[in-house]
Scaffold this motif. Sequence first.
Motif, mmCIF file in Angstrom:
data_model
loop_
_atom_site.group_PDB
_atom_site.id
_atom_site.type_symbol
_atom_site.label_atom_id
_atom_site.label_comp_id
_atom_site.label_asym_id
_atom_site.label_seq_id
_atom_site.Cartn_x
_atom_site.Cartn_y
_atom_site.Cartn_z
ATOM 1 N N VAL A 1 0.747 -1.449 0.149
ATOM 2 C CA VAL A 1 -0.162 0.396 0.189
ATOM 3 C C VAL A 1 1.248 1.310 0.335
ATOM 4 O O VAL A 1 1.618 1.153 1.185
ATOM 5 N N VAL A 2 0.294 2.179 -1.062
ATOM 6 C CA VAL A 2 1.579 3.397 -0.808
ATOM 7 C C VAL A 2 0.622 4.672 -0.335
ATOM 8 O O VAL A 2 -0.500 4.632 -1.496
ATOM 9 N N ILE A 3 1.008 5.196 0.243
ATOM 10 C CA ILE A 3 0.150 6.511 0.686
ATOM 11 C C ILE A 3 0.816 7.604 0.421
ATOM 12 O O ILE A 3 1.324 8.112 0.968
ATOM 13 N N GLY A 4 0.214 8.394 -0.568
ATOM 14 C CA GLY A 4 0.430 9.550 -0.644
ATOM 15 C C GLY A 4 0.827 9.344 -2.304
ATOM 16 O O GLY A 4 1.482 8.194 -2.776
ATOM 17 N N GLY A 5 0.274 10.770 -3.086
ATOM 18 C CA GLY A 5 0.390 9.983 -4.632
ATOM 19 C C GLY A 5 0.979 11.439 -5.179
ATOM 20 O O GLY A 5 1.197 11.373 -6.402
ATOM 21 N N GLY A 6 2.252 11.678 -4.972
ATOM 22 C CA GLY A 6 3.062 12.762 -5.609
ATOM 23 C C GLY A 6 3.932 11.920 -5.633
ATOM 24 O O GLY A 6 3.774 10.910 -6.314
ATOM 25 N N PRO A 7 5.250 12.926 -6.014
ATOM 26 C CA PRO A 7 6.535 12.269 -7.298
ATOM 27 C C PRO A 7 7.206 11.458 -6.844
ATOM 28 O O PRO A 7 7.124 9.602 -7.251
ATOM 29 N N ALA A 8 6.873 10.777 -4.713
ATOM 30 C CA ALA A 8 7.555 9.974 -4.317
ATOM 31 C C ALA A 8 6.036 8.362 -4.449
ATOM 32 O O ALA A 8 6.749 7.231 -4.647
ATOM 33 N N GLY A 9 5.420 8.827 -4.374
ATOM 34 C CA GLY A 9 4.099 7.492 -4.068
ATOM 35 C C GLY A 9 4.212 7.314 -5.828
ATOM 36 O O GLY A 9 4.276 5.884 -5.237
ATOM 37 N N LEU A 10 4.096 8.088 -6.457
ATOM 38 C CA LEU A 10 3.891 7.590 -8.196
ATOM 39 C C LEU A 10 5.351 6.790 -8.612
ATOM 40 O O LEU A 10 4.767 6.040 -8.919
ATOM 41 N N GLY A 11 6.089 7.013 -8.379
ATOM 42 C CA GLY A 11 7.401 6.532 -8.468
ATOM 43 C C GLY A 11 7.149 4.726 -7.890
ATOM 44 O O GLY A 11 7.415 4.387 -8.198
ATOM 45 N N ALA A 12 6.630 4.983 -6.762
ATOM 46 C CA ALA A 12 6.885 3.799 -6.464
ATOM 47 C C ALA A 12 5.966 2.618 -6.589
ATOM 48 O O ALA A 12 6.140 1.742 -6.319
ATOM 49 N N ALA B 1 0.861 -8.238 9.199
ATOM 50 C CA ALA B 1 -0.039 -7.050 8.583
ATOM 51 C C ALA B 1 0.110 -5.556 8.431
ATOM 52 O O ALA B 1 -0.138 -6.266 9.960
ATOM 53 N N ARG B 2 0.189 -4.942 7.871
ATOM 54 C CA ARG B 2 -0.166 -3.628 8.257
ATOM 55 C C ARG B 2 -0.905 -3.175 7.893
ATOM 56 O O ARG B 2 -1.769 -3.239 6.917
ATOM 57 N N VAL B 3 -2.080 -2.660 8.590
ATOM 58 C CA VAL B 3 -3.414 -2.376 8.142
ATOM 59 C C VAL B 3 -3.692 -0.889 8.172
ATOM 60 O O VAL B 3 -3.321 0.042 8.907
ATOM 61 N N VAL B 4 -4.573 -0.437 7.370
ATOM 62 C CA VAL B 4 -4.282 1.098 6.773
ATOM 63 C C VAL B 4 -5.684 1.669 6.883
ATOM 64 O O VAL B 4 -6.771 0.604 6.777
ATOM 65 N N ARG B 5 -5.881 2.391 7.671
ATOM 66 C CA ARG B 5 -7.304 2.862 8.093
ATOM 67 C C ARG B 5 -7.823 3.900 7.018
ATOM 68 O O ARG B 5 -6.272 4.742 7.388
ATOM 69 N N SER C 1 -10.769 6.966 6.860
ATOM 70 C CA SER C 1 -11.370 8.305 7.662
ATOM 71 C C SER C 1 -13.003 7.577 7.699
ATOM 72 O O SER C 1 -13.658 7.893 8.895
ATOM 73 N N ASP C 2 -13.656 6.886 6.418
ATOM 74 C CA ASP C 2 -15.470 6.142 6.671
ATOM 75 C C ASP C 2 -15.578 4.613 7.596
ATOM 76 O O ASP C 2 -16.121 4.401 7.922
ATOM 77 N N GLY C 3 -14.059 4.492 8.256
ATOM 78 C CA GLY C 3 -14.287 3.175 9.096
ATOM 79 C C GLY C 3 -13.766 2.300 8.374
ATOM 80 O O GLY C 3 -13.471 1.128 9.225
ATOM 81 N N SER C 4 -13.493 1.904 7.060
ATOM 82 C CA SER C 4 -13.118 1.054 6.524
ATOM 83 C C SER C 4 -11.459 1.025 6.629
ATOM 84 O O SER C 4 -11.001 1.406 6.873
ATOM 85 N N ALA C 5 -11.426 -0.217 6.085
ATOM 86 C CA ALA C 5 -9.602 -0.670 6.424
ATOM 87 C C ALA C 5 -8.832 -1.887 5.212
ATOM 88 O O ALA C 5 -10.052 -2.321 4.397
ATOM 89 N N ILE C 6 -7.939 -1.761 4.754
ATOM 90 C CA ILE C 6 -7.412 -2.387 4.292
ATOM 91 C C ILE C 6 -6.019 -3.114 4.528
ATOM 92 O O ILE C 6 -5.025 -2.383 5.250
ATOM 93 N N ALA C 7 -5.403 -3.937 4.417
ATOM 94 C CA ALA C 7 -4.477 -4.236 5.408
ATOM 95 C C ALA C 7 -3.275 -4.705 3.927
ATOM 96 O O ALA C 7 -3.707 -5.173 2.876
#
Length: 558
Positions: A236-247, A321-325, A327-333
């Motif tokens: 999971v990449v959090i953030g869509g700037g140049p670093a996130g897009l590169g990742a 697992a690394r869980v990403v939560r 704001s709407d209460g949902s999550a992915i891992a």
Amino acid sequence: MAQDDGATRTVIMTVDDDPGVSRAVARDLRRRYGATYRIVRAESGESALEALRELKLRGDLVAVLLADYRMPQMNGIEFLERAMDVYPGARRVLLTAYADTGAAIDAINVVDLDHYLLKPWDPPEEKLYPVVDDLLQAWRTGDHRPVPSTKVVGHRWSARSSEVREFLARNQVPYRWYASDTPEGSRLLSAAGQDGQRLPVVITPDGTPLVEPEAPDLAAHVGLATTPTSDFYDLVVIGGGPAGLGAAVYGASEGLRTVLVERSATGGQAGQSSRIENYLGFPDGVSGGQLTERARRQAAKFGAEILTAREVTGLEANGAARVVRFSDGSAIAAHSVILATGVSYRQLAAPGTDELTGCGVFYGSALTEAASCQGHDVYIVGGANSAGQAAMYLARGAKSVTLLVRGGSLAASMSHYLVQQIEETPNIHVRCGTVVEGARGDGRLERLTLRDAEAGGTEEVDAQWLFVFIGAAPLTDWLDGTVLRDERGFILAGPDLTVDGRPPAQWELDRPPYHLETSVPGVFVAGDARAESAKRVASAVGEGAMAVMLVHRYLEQS
């Protein structure tokens, strides 16, 4: 109810309350024009108006309206008069009996009638088609080009309207802007059943009106992905700037099931740059938007999911697992996470700027607002590259651009090539040692108070436009208590985590953290959010790629 053929061609509409006559008119029109035009028929003025409003919201074009004069509840003249408010450019024809020719002649002045036809119109080759041919030819000579499918109706000096336009522009969603007090803006509001008290109103490609939409709802309606297709990923990449897009590009291209999560729009601060001239491989420069769009398409080509308008509020380790939560209460891992949240422009603390944000005071919105600055005096706060790039871009059309710089010169914080360009641009002025002390205006920015940082004296200037590019506040508050950060909120990683060669107390592995690894194993950081990062586009992209290499190493040893 209105009935029609197909869904992609310019419309010819006929309205008659007599079903037999209605079908006959539509049949004759279809025989001659059905291959090129879409024939819509209605059996009452109200149903015809409803159909016109739906066509308007979808952005469809209407060339000719044929309405019977003698209809109950709403006669043909009344219908055509109301139809003018929806499609003023459509050519108007009244179908009448011989006894009603007087009314038809009067209607020429009431609804600017183009023609009236006597019933019966047989044979159509002599009495109907020549008239419609002429009307279509006249209609085609006008400017009736289709507009982009998404429409935004709002107030020019509305913060929320500005936010919606910025969101659409940065996400590469074509749209057309209509001020609510213009005739077309009023027609669209009326078609959407709105009185203009709640703005903006966004009309989506399928004709759905959204009133004051929040970003997730807006994103979902204009075709941006907002929902993950899986609940578990490799990365999971959090953030869509140049670093996130590169990742995302390197992660997906190397076979990792990758999802990128962006809270607003891909590109980050770099995506708002009008011109980046020192990025490798672009000797003539490239806009941040162009670079971002190419990177986004590249990531998608390799299979990365890109979620927009999803705000991440939590991160936790749950076994492997690394869980990403969200704001709407949902999550992915996922097995691993790369934090590429970037930074945001700091807010001005001067009185009045908060109230006027979006109403003359803008943070990083130079590209979206540039067209409105033509011939005006513009002020920019900031002395780094983003401020310099905005100044060069706005100077093309603005009467003058004044850079307000707190420091003693631009050289300390701006690339040399930009400093030279600014010095060579006659309508750009640089005021060093100057800060904004206050902003005033009635519903929009009108005046600025400027203070000399050394001497302390103040000056008031007329100003309608203030663009702010100051500081770099990391977007990491949501990570408090999860990963270690420095005193300014930037994320510590790799060697910066070790004290006297020892990893932090909460580190549980035998090995030390990898170079871009945070205090949580399997969670990496790249780009501007990392402590002591270079704050340059090229280095951010490089760190995104390097982080993926370290993710592979982590996964191999887990």
